[in-house]
Write a protein that holds these residues in place. Structure first.
Motif, PDB file in Angstrom:
ATOM      1  N   HIS A  57       0.726  -1.088  -0.165  1.00 16.15           N
ATOM      2  CA  HIS A  57       0.005  -0.196  -0.038  1.00 16.15           C
ATOM      3  C   HIS A  57       0.873   1.304  -0.090  1.00 16.15           C
ATOM      4  CE1 HIS A  57      -4.103   1.889   1.539  1.00 16.15           C
ATOM      5  NE2 HIS A  57      -3.253   2.698   0.948  1.00 16.15           N
ATOM      6  N   HIS A  59       1.430   5.140  -2.102  1.00  9.87           N
ATOM      7  CA  HIS A  59       0.738   6.225  -3.056  1.00  9.87           C
ATOM      8  C   HIS A  59       1.816   6.878  -4.248  1.00  9.87           C
ATOM      9  CE1 HIS A  59      -3.071   5.447  -1.858  1.00  9.87           C
ATOM     10  NE2 HIS A  59      -2.690   5.485  -0.540  1.00  9.87           N
ATOM     11  N   GLU A 150      -5.792   1.884  -5.219  1.00  8.61           N
ATOM     12  CA  GLU A 150      -6.901   1.985  -4.078  1.00  8.61           C
ATOM     13  C   GLU A 150      -8.247   2.354  -4.591  1.00  8.61           C
ATOM     14  OE1 GLU A 150      -5.396   4.010  -0.583  1.00  8.61           O
ATOM     15  OE2 GLU A 150      -7.267   3.687   0.450  1.00  8.61           O
ATOM     16  N   HIS A 224      -6.477  -0.981   4.972  1.00 12.50           N
ATOM     17  CA  HIS A 224      -6.701  -0.730   6.297  1.00 12.50           C
ATOM     18  C   HIS A 224      -7.503  -1.495   7.306  1.00 12.50           C
ATOM     19  CE1 HIS A 224      -5.885   2.965   4.336  1.00 12.50           C
ATOM     20  NE2 HIS A 224      -7.139   2.970   3.468  1.00 12.50           N
ATOM     21  N   ASP A 282       1.074   2.755   3.329  1.00  9.37           N
ATOM     22  CA  ASP A 282       0.206   3.853   2.972  1.00  9.37           C
ATOM     23  C   ASP A 282       0.860   5.257   3.153  1.00  9.37           C
ATOM     24  OD1 ASP A 282      -2.104   5.116   1.799  1.00  9.37           O
ATOM     25  OD2 ASP A 282      -3.484   4.371   3.723  1.00  9.37           O
TER      26      ASP A 282
HETATM   27 ZN   LIG Z   1      -4.202   4.429   0.840  1.00  9.50          ZN
END
Ligand SMILES: [Zn+2]
Length: 325
Positions: A57, A59, A150, A224, A282
């Motif tokens: 995860h 970005h 995502e 998550h 994340d």
């Molecule tokens: Zn994310």
């Protein structure tokens, strides 16, 4: 090569004994302090740089969609999109991250995958509309899209069960493309951050049960891990054996999500579901989150060395269908 988590703990004890011997033998307290500091530093460095990691995860950004701001835990963001990319790669090197699913626009994915071949391209629907289904299939065939996620449905007042996602999910199931879906909560006052239709309740994993029924072979992971809906996540994982999760954001952003992560992991262990839990940081615009997440997971004493290896690496390798190097 195994992740040296328990091994490091043993090493840590050895270092501690060594430190005590040094304290006894050497009277000079300043010299002693320096030695202790150096030994502790070596211990910490060994602890966070050993072993195999797959980050499920991350970005990606371009100058067009990059944003800045302080994270809820106080982290300062990178200054621009280029710096986020560079710092993310630096963190991946530091922690020996073998692969990382990076989520973003097609344009940002091109930049990231060109910069480092460890990035696995995840197309996320951050824009108002998805790319056309024809383009989506074409990009999957050409390898431009390797993961669908995502998926931001909850930010748009929808869930993954919404009709708009169904043709895309059918294609993902057909080609074995993993799907990463945002579950759980978000930032405070998300509506003021450009997502007026966002609602916390939409992040409940129970709301996407129809998707799991409709696509029994879909490789789906809840990003998550459902966060505050962690009990529902566990119930769904028990009910649907193809459902995986990542721990993205939970391990670093604030005390509440960290608490959810601990509760989730403790129950997942009791219920025998840890073999479908995957590491994810994340990082967004705060690459330091990668280190924080790794340190958080490594420090959890109720997980064994083998369980940490599964979460950091093995489960993701199985889920993504990666072969040995
Ligand atoms: Zn994310």
């Amino acid at each position: 090569m195994p992740l040296i988590v328990g091994g490091n703990r043993r090493k840590y004890h050895k270092w501690t004994i060594l430190q005590l011997i040094v304290i006894k033998k050497i009277g000079n307290k300043y010299f002693m302090r320096t030695i202790i500091f150096l030994l502790t530093l070596i211990t910490v460095v060994c602890k966070v740089t050993s072993g195999q990691v797959i980050d499920m995860h991350l970005h990606s950004y371009t100058d067009k969609n990059f944003w800045v701001g302080k994270a809820p835990n106080g982290f300062e963001s990178s200054k621009n999109a280029k710096e986020t990319l560079e710092q993310t790669i630096q963190k991946m090197n530091e922690h020996k991250i073998e692969y990382a699913v990076v989520c973003g626009s097609i344009e940002s994915l091109e930049i990231y995958t060109k910069a480092d071949k460890r990035f696995i391209a995840g197309y996320g629907d951050y824009e108002d509309t998805l790319i056309s289904i024809t383009k989506f299939e074409e990009y999957i065939k050409s390898g431009k899209i390797k993961v669908f996620g995502e998926i931001m449905a909850v930010y748009k007042g929808q869930t993954l069960a919404d009709p708009v996602y169904q043709p895309y999910l059918a294609i993902c199931e057909k080609y074995g493309i993993p799907v990463g879906y945002h579950s759980g909560g978000s930032f405070p006052n998300t509506q003021n951050l450009g997502w007026p239709k966002y609602r916390i309740a939409l992040g409940d994993p129970f709301l996407i049960e129809d998707v799991l029924v409709k696509y029994p072979n879909l490789k789906l992971y809840l990003m998550h891990a459902g966060e505050h809906f962690y009990e529902n996540t566990l119930r769904m994982m028990d009910g649907y054996s193809n459902l995986y999760v990542d721990l993205g954001v939970e391990m670093w952003i604030n005390p509440m999500t960290k608490d959810f992560a601990v509760k989730f992991l403790k129950l997942a262990k009791v219920y025998g579901l840890l073999d479908r839990v995957m590491f994810g940081s994340d990082q967004m615009v705060w690459p330091e989150a990668i280190t924080s997440s790794i340190n958080f997971l490594e420090a959890l004493d109720f997980l064994t060395k083998e369980e940490k290896e599964m979460i950091f690496y093995k489960n993701a390798k199985t889920f993504l269908g990666l072969k040995d190097k």
